[in-house]
Design an enzyme around this catalytic site. Structure first.
Site: not given
Length: 352
Positions: A117, A141, A175-177, A225, A307, A309
């Site tokens: 990981h 993952s 950066d996102m899942a 999506k 980004g 935030d």
């Protein structure tokens, strides 16, 4: 939440990892990644992960002395075999090599095989942006997300990260899942004893749940999506590298004495290979400024660029210290390494 000095937190995490067997450089890379996440407010990938890594290290599931194998038969393609070493260190080393080649060739694709990981992908694309590169990183993952219309997990949260440099220290980042939320966000809610929104996850019957302790499957972002994006990441960071895919990807919470054999893909672009790099970077900064100046919708204070935030939280952390959970702080301050609580066999009892 407590506020902790950044250097102190880095040292505490690194020391704990070294006690579990990592060398100082490898422990330092993991600690930097976790602190990077915490200072940006992404606590799901921050210091709370330390105990999990320590347990896996103590059981032999992370190689403390990996021997990297690098294949570079084509000018712009690298295959980097991490020998199941600490994923944060391996992925950072692979990005460093990729940046060097992109600076020479204009573009580089780095396929990373057999790593553990690797934490927040923003850590790696930020590395590229600071070197003036545009970067995209994808990582597979283990299965935790129900396919669209399904009732049992098949794909992982399969994250995607992107960064582009602007002028000076500016950069725009995503950066996102590919799930509505990363599993670590639900773990964070558990630690805070807070409910989750009803569109994040489902229970064992496939029904929406707001109880973070009842989660048995995550939902894909934007329905079909997000489901399609999960498939794309699985192909590019798994099948393309000759690795297990979909429901065959190894679990974080089973066989913790074995390496996970995960895959990751970095794509790095030198803007100067496509256009005038100064104009490109000026345009990135200009778009950031224009987005910030956009008219906000009713009830919204102001528009943020992607980004921003996290950037604001990072600035706050620099002034006030990094916010971490009190339980995590107590663990880092303790003498024990781990409580043998992660190898449950159930991914929804642990912390992906």
């Amino acid at each position: 939440m407590l506020r902790v000095d950044q250097q102190q937190l880095l040292t505490m995490i690194s020391n704990k990892l070294q006690r579990a067997g990592l060398t100082s450089p490898h422990a330092g890379a993991v600690a930097e990644s976790l602190v990077h996440a915490d200072k940006r407010g992404v606590h799901s990938h921050g210091a709370l992960r330390t105990e999990y890594y320590v347990e896996r290290l103590c059981k032999g599931g992370i190689n403390t002395a990996p021997k990297f194998t690098i294949t570079h038969d084509l000018p712009s393609v690298i295959t980097f075999d991490g020998d199941n070493g600490a994923g944060h260190f391996v992925a950072r080393e692979a990005m460093t090599r990729g940046i060097e080649i992109a600076q020479q060739q204009g573009i580089c694709a780095v396929g990373i095989r057999r790593i553990s990981h690797s934490g927040a992908l923003s850590f790696f694309v930020e590395q590229a942006a600071k070197a003036g590169m545009v970067a995209l990183s994808l990582c597979q993952s283990d299965p935790m997300v129900v396919p669209y219309g399904g009732a049992e997990p098949y794909y992982g949260t399969n994250p995607i990260a992107f960064a582009a440099p602007g002028e000076g220290d500016d950069y725009m980042m995503l950066d996102m899942a590919t799930s509505v939320q990363a599993w670590g966000k639900i773990l964070d809610a558990r630690l805070r004893h807070q409910p989750i929104p009803d569109d994040w996850a489902v229970d064992c019957k496939g029904n929406p749940t707001t109880d973070p302790t009842a989660v048995a499957g995550l939902n894909a972002i934007s329905g079909p999506k997000g489901y399609g994006l999960m498939m794309m990441v699985d192909v590019l960071a798994g099948m393309l590298l000759g690795l297990p895919f979909g429901k065959h990807v190894s679990s974080m919470y089973q066989k913790m004495s074995e390496g996970r054999n995960l895959g990751q893909l970095h794509l790095i672009f030198d803007p100067s290979a496509f256009t005038d790099s100064n104009i490109f970077r000026a345009n990135v900064s200009r778009s950031m400024a224009e987005l910030k100046a956009s008219k906000p919708a009713q009830g919204v204070e102001r528009v943020l660029y992607p980004g921003e935030d996290c950037v604001l939280r990072e600035k706050l952390a620099a002034r006030q210290g990094i916010a971490i959970n009190e339980d995590v702080w107590q663990y880092l301050n303790s003498d024990h390494l781990h409580a043998d609580r992660y190898e449950t066999g159930n991914p929804f009892n642990g912390a992906e």
